[in-house]
Motif scaffolding. Structure first.
Motif, PDB file in Angstrom:
ATOM      1  N   ASN A  33       0.819  -1.116  -0.110  1.00 47.31           N
ATOM      2  CA  ASN A  33      -0.161   0.148  -0.054  1.00 47.31           C
ATOM      3  C   ASN A  33       1.054   1.255   0.162  1.00 47.31           C
ATOM      4  OD1 ASN A  33      -2.997  -0.418   0.252  1.00 47.31           O
ATOM      5  ND2 ASN A  33      -2.319  -2.061   1.484  1.00 47.31           N
ATOM      6  N   LEU A  34       1.902   1.210   0.726  1.00 43.12           N
ATOM      7  CA  LEU A  34       2.871   2.284   0.930  1.00 43.12           C
ATOM      8  C   LEU A  34       3.477   2.481  -0.426  1.00 43.12           C
ATOM      9  CD1 LEU A  34       4.405   1.953   4.505  1.00 43.12           C
ATOM     10  CD2 LEU A  34       2.574   3.678   3.768  1.00 43.12           C
ATOM     11  N   ALA A  49       2.436   1.570  -3.494  1.00 37.40           N
ATOM     12  CA  ALA A  49       1.344   1.914  -4.541  1.00 37.40           C
ATOM     13  C   ALA A  49       0.818   3.457  -4.222  1.00 37.40           C
ATOM     14  CB  ALA A  49      -0.010   1.148  -4.366  1.00 37.40           C
ATOM     15  N   ASP A  50       0.975   4.003  -2.989  1.00 34.07           N
ATOM     16  CA  ASP A  50       0.752   5.400  -2.774  1.00 34.07           C
ATOM     17  C   ASP A  50       1.984   5.987  -3.380  1.00 34.07           C
ATOM     18  OD1 ASP A  50      -1.105   7.276  -1.801  1.00 34.07           O
ATOM     19  OD2 ASP A  50       0.610   7.648  -0.199  1.00 34.07           O
ATOM     20  N   HIS A  51       3.048   5.905  -3.273  1.00 32.79           N
ATOM     21  CA  HIS A  51       4.079   6.441  -3.567  1.00 32.79           C
ATOM     22  C   HIS A  51       4.354   6.420  -5.166  1.00 32.79           C
ATOM     23  CE1 HIS A  51       8.269   8.321  -3.503  1.00 32.79           C
ATOM     24  NE2 HIS A  51       8.397   7.493  -4.275  1.00 32.79           N
ATOM     25  N   GLY A 104       0.499   6.988  -7.231  1.00 33.11           N
ATOM     26  CA  GLY A 104      -0.305   8.007  -6.782  1.00 33.11           C
ATOM     27  C   GLY A 104      -1.615   8.232  -6.030  1.00 33.11           C
ATOM     28  N   ASP A 105      -2.186   6.969  -6.463  1.00 31.95           N
ATOM     29  CA  ASP A 105      -3.723   6.561  -5.946  1.00 31.95           C
ATOM     30  C   ASP A 105      -3.988   5.218  -5.622  1.00 31.95           C
ATOM     31  OD1 ASP A 105      -6.193   6.402  -5.418  1.00 31.95           O
ATOM     32  OD2 ASP A 105      -7.221   6.866  -7.498  1.00 31.95           O
ATOM     33  N   ALA A 106      -3.582   4.894  -4.447  1.00 40.48           N
ATOM     34  CA  ALA A 106      -3.574   3.408  -3.773  1.00 40.48           C
ATOM     35  C   ALA A 106      -5.003   2.926  -3.971  1.00 40.48           C
ATOM     36  CB  ALA A 106      -3.163   3.523  -2.511  1.00 40.48           C
ATOM     37  N   ALA A 107      -6.210   3.555  -4.313  1.00 39.27           N
ATOM     38  CA  ALA A 107      -7.280   3.018  -4.347  1.00 39.27           C
ATOM     39  C   ALA A 107      -7.441   2.350  -5.765  1.00 39.27           C
ATOM     40  CB  ALA A 107      -8.316   3.973  -4.244  1.00 39.27           C
ATOM     41  N   SER A 108      -6.420   2.532  -6.876  1.00 36.88           N
ATOM     42  CA  SER A 108      -6.623   2.121  -8.244  1.00 36.88           C
ATOM     43  C   SER A 108      -6.216   0.707  -8.271  1.00 36.88           C
ATOM     44  CB  SER A 108      -5.729   3.012  -8.984  1.00 36.88           C
ATOM     45  OG  SER A 108      -4.393   2.867  -8.697  1.00 36.88           O
ATOM     46  N   GLN A 160      -5.918  -3.144  -0.466  1.00 31.22           N
ATOM     47  CA  GLN A 160      -5.948  -1.817   0.349  1.00 31.22           C
ATOM     48  C   GLN A 160      -6.246  -2.498   1.778  1.00 31.22           C
ATOM     49  OE1 GLN A 160      -6.109   1.298  -0.720  1.00 31.22           O
ATOM     50  NE2 GLN A 160      -5.536   0.119  -2.531  1.00 31.22           N
TER      51      GLN A 160
END
Length: 308
Positions: free
Chosen positions: A130-131, A133-135, A138-142, A146
């Protein structure tokens, strides 16, 4: 069959493989792992507390950090970068136990580390991915993995392990009989699913290998060296250090691939590419590493034999 119907048929087949085949295959793999574990494997942590802490520290903290640095250094595309981080967060597997046995490692230590790390990975793997993907994205929800998916990971990964261990504890003969068929069945289903994913991306395989081959090789070699070298620097015995080197250096690429392409989790073939390339590379690098540490061990033992 008309081309349109053929496409629909293939689409349904791909959907069945990923939505049904993958969770079932992963569950079977984890059940097989559980059938080979006992409570004693976890109790063995008390016999090697320093080694277990060192190896798990390398696996859970040091390797993801180093992998992140390699990803930035090589400038990987976002999806491939997340795939590398997923690989770094994946625990060791049965292949590490096999290589440890072949090259004189302490296999009981491997079993202990695999057992503990497999349980820890249920929490640490989603956090790392998750970290990442967020980095990188940009959008971890994609993507699908989760924090609200942790329970799904728990159900698919940990519950079959617990069931396997319960069978081993209550019905050891049944567990012995089931061990081999379960392994065969899991291999058959996983090969079918992974081949389907490979065939789907066959036109891009050469490009993917070129894109991640160097970083995968570097990460694998560094993992092996750290897994062996850090315990040795801490005064751990050679056999135990070989076991730690194999455990830390040989990640469970099958688990990483399954998580990457499962629709319930990451649902991305491209994220699975680093683990797929790693699954090929590590067989050779681990064999060379095992040969080298075995050669270093043999002269030392021969010298002790002459002085005795």
């Amino acid at each position: 069959m008309s081309p349109g119907r053929a496409d629909q048929h293939n689409s349904r087949m791909d959907s069945w493989l990923t939505t049904v085949g993958l969770p079932v295959a992963l569950g079977i793999v984890m059940l097989g792992l559980g059938l080979g574990l006992t409570i004693g494997d976890f109790r063995r942590v008390a016999a090697y507390p320093r080694l277990v802490l060192i190896a798990l520290g390398c696996q859970v903290l040091l390797l993801p950090a180093l992998c992140f640095g390699l990803v930035l250094l090589f400038g990987l595309r976002p999806e491939l970068a997340v795939g590398m981080m997923l690989l770094a967060a994946s625990p060791g597997g049965t292949t590490a136990n096999l290589y440890s046995h072949l090259f004189g490692g302490h296999v009981a230590v491997n079993v202990t580390l695999t057992a503990v790390n497999s349980v820890l990975a249920v929490v640490t793997l989603p956090v790392v991915v998750n970290l990442s993907a967020d980095h990188f994205l940009g959008d971890a929800a994609s993507i699908g993995l989760q924090f609200d998916k942790v329970l799904q990971v728990f159900a698919i990964v940990l519950v079959p392990v617990a069931l396997g261990m319960a069978l081993r504890s209550r019905f050891p003969r049944v567990a012995d009989r089931l061990g081999r068929p379960v392994k065969i069945l899991s291999v058959v289903v996983l090969v079918a699913v992974i081949l389907g994913a490979v065939l789907k991306e066959r036109a891009n395989l050469a490009d993917y290998f070129l894109a991640v081959g160097a970083v995968v090789l570097a990460f694998n070699v560094i993992s092996l060296l750290i897994g062996y070298g850090v315990p040795r620097l801490a005064g751990v015995g050679r056999r135990e250090s070989i076991a730690a080197g194999m455990e830390v250096g040989i990640h469970n690429s099958t688990l990483a691939i399954t998580i990457a392409i499962s629709p319930a989790l990451l649902d991305s073939t491209e994220i699975a590419i680093p683990a797929a390339v790693y699954g090929i590379v590590m067989f050779f690098t681990a064999a060379v590493f095992g040969y080298l540490v075995s050669r270093r061990r043999a002269p030392a033992e021969a010298g002790r034999g002459r002085t005795a």
